[in-house]
Design an enzyme around this catalytic site. Structure first.
Site, PDB file in Angstrom:
ATOM      1  N   HIS A 194     -22.653 -42.002  11.303  1.00 43.83           N
ATOM      2  CA  HIS A 194     -22.112 -41.496  12.567  1.00 43.83           C
ATOM      3  C   HIS A 194     -21.827 -39.998  12.420  1.00 43.83           C
ATOM      4  O   HIS A 194     -21.221 -39.577  11.424  1.00 43.83           O
ATOM      5  CB  HIS A 194     -20.832 -42.251  12.915  1.00 43.83           C
ATOM      6  CG  HIS A 194     -20.214 -41.774  14.194  1.00 43.83           C
ATOM      7  ND1 HIS A 194     -20.710 -42.129  15.434  1.00 43.83           N
ATOM      8  CD2 HIS A 194     -19.173 -40.941  14.428  1.00 43.83           C
ATOM      9  CE1 HIS A 194     -19.989 -41.546  16.368  1.00 43.83           C
ATOM     10  NE2 HIS A 194     -19.042 -40.821  15.789  1.00 43.83           N
ATOM     11  N   LYS A 212     -27.833 -32.512   9.920  1.00 40.28           N
ATOM     12  CA  LYS A 212     -28.848 -33.533   9.579  1.00 40.28           C
ATOM     13  C   LYS A 212     -29.187 -33.596   8.077  1.00 40.28           C
ATOM     14  O   LYS A 212     -29.134 -34.679   7.497  1.00 40.28           O
ATOM     15  CB  LYS A 212     -30.131 -33.325  10.374  1.00 40.28           C
ATOM     16  CG  LYS A 212     -30.125 -33.864  11.799  1.00 40.28           C
ATOM     17  CD  LYS A 212     -30.393 -35.357  11.890  1.00 40.28           C
ATOM     18  CE  LYS A 212     -30.403 -35.835  13.312  1.00 40.28           C
ATOM     19  NZ  LYS A 212     -31.666 -35.758  14.010  1.00 40.28           N
TER      20      LYS A 212
HETATM   21  C1  GAR Z   1     -27.977 -38.783  13.553  1.00 46.70           C
HETATM   22  O1  GAR Z   1     -27.337 -37.551  13.715  1.00 46.70           O
HETATM   23  C2  GAR Z   1     -26.960 -39.896  13.449  1.00 46.70           C
HETATM   24  O2  GAR Z   1     -25.789 -39.506  12.798  1.00 46.70           O
HETATM   25  C3  GAR Z   1     -26.703 -40.199  14.896  1.00 46.70           C
HETATM   26  O3  GAR Z   1     -27.953 -40.086  15.532  1.00 46.70           O
HETATM   27  C4  GAR Z   1     -28.753 -39.139  14.828  1.00 46.70           C
HETATM   28  C5  GAR Z   1     -30.081 -39.789  14.522  1.00 46.70           C
HETATM   29  O4  GAR Z   1     -30.985 -38.850  14.021  1.00 46.70           O
HETATM   30  N1  GAR Z   1     -26.136 -41.496  15.074  1.00 46.70           N
HETATM   31  C6  GAR Z   1     -25.316 -41.805  16.066  1.00 46.70           C
HETATM   32  O5  GAR Z   1     -24.974 -41.008  16.920  1.00 46.70           O
HETATM   33  C7  GAR Z   1     -24.840 -43.244  16.061  1.00 46.70           C
HETATM   34  N2  GAR Z   1     -23.765 -43.406  16.965  1.00 46.70           N
HETATM   35  P1  GAR Z   1     -32.316 -39.313  13.282  1.00 46.70           P
HETATM   36  O6  GAR Z   1     -33.015 -40.286  14.233  1.00 46.70           O
HETATM   37  O7  GAR Z   1     -33.090 -38.049  13.109  1.00 46.70           O
HETATM   38  O8  GAR Z   1     -31.945 -39.962  11.991  1.00 46.70           O
END
Ligand code: GAR
Length: 204
Positions: free
Chosen positions: A113, A175
């Site tokens: 998260h 990220k």
């Molecule tokens: C990430 O930043 C993760 O922390 C967030 O979505 C993004 C996915 O990026 N998750 C949430 O917000 C969950 N509530 P990715 O698809 O490039 O891994």
């Protein structure tokens, strides 16, 4: 050699955390084995990324009128059990799993998260942290429980917030730290280590 722990990764979008996890899980010394990637979004870019890495990737059609055997969660449960999945990693999976599903699934579910939980549960964390005028932002890996973003915290990482930051720049800087954190936490968790990992950058 002990048997490897079967892992599924659930995504909804880009799948950059998924990719980092798969690349690490594929290393010989990893205690886990990647069995499947599942998306709740047919257009998720992560599906293509998973296929490129040679991992079976499936998107489950979401028909809100479907119930019983055809409901999203029942299809998901079937896929997880038929693949003998023991650990599920949510990696940018934006659907909330019901408490009924969580009770039924006997394995562990982890999530990443983008905030320093318990602060800023829910959506739009990059925008919301900027509105608070704070110095530090971050991400948390936690166990999934019936309370949204409220399960046991396993690890946290931080980044300093700069004056010129926007939601996009925060996301971009966070990220790579998320990737490192999730990879390290999964290894830690699978080896039965319950110490919380902190990767702090206070910008001093
Ligand atoms: C990430 O930043 C993760 O922390 C967030 O979505 C993004 C996915 O990026 N998750 C949430 O917000 C969950 N509530 P990715 O698809 O490039 O891994």
């Amino acid at each position: 050699m002990p048997e490897k722990i079967k892992i599924a990764i659930l995504i909804s979008g880009l799948g950059s955390n998924m990719e980092a996890l798969i690349k690490d899980i594929k290393k010989q010394d990893h205690p886990g084995e990647i069995a499947i990637v599942i998306s709740d979004n047919t257009d998720a870019l992560g599906l293509k990324r998973a296929e490129k890495l040679g991992v079976p990737a499936i998107s489950l059609v979401q028909d809100p009128t479907a119930f019983g055997k055809n409901s999203f969660e029942n299809q998901l449960f079937e896929l997880l059990t038929s693949n003998n999945i023991q650990i599920v990693c949510l990696a940018g999976f934006m659907k909330i799993l019901s408490s009924k599903f969580l009770k039924k699934f006997s394995g562990e579910i982890l999530n990443i998260h983008p905030s320093i939980l318990p602060s800023l549960k829910g959506l739009n964390t990059h925008r919301r942290i900027l509105e608070k005028n704070l110095d530090v932002h971050g991400a948390t890996v936690h166990k999934v429980s019936k309370d949204l973003d409220g399960g046991m915290i396993l690890s946290q990482t931080t980044i300093a917030i700069l004056e010129k930051d926007t939601p996009e720049s925060l996301s971009q800087r966070l990220k790579p730290k998320e990737h490192q954190l999730y990879v390290q936490t999964l290894r830690h968790f699978l080896s039965g280590n319950s110490n919380i990992i902190q990767k702090l950058d206070l910008g001093h």
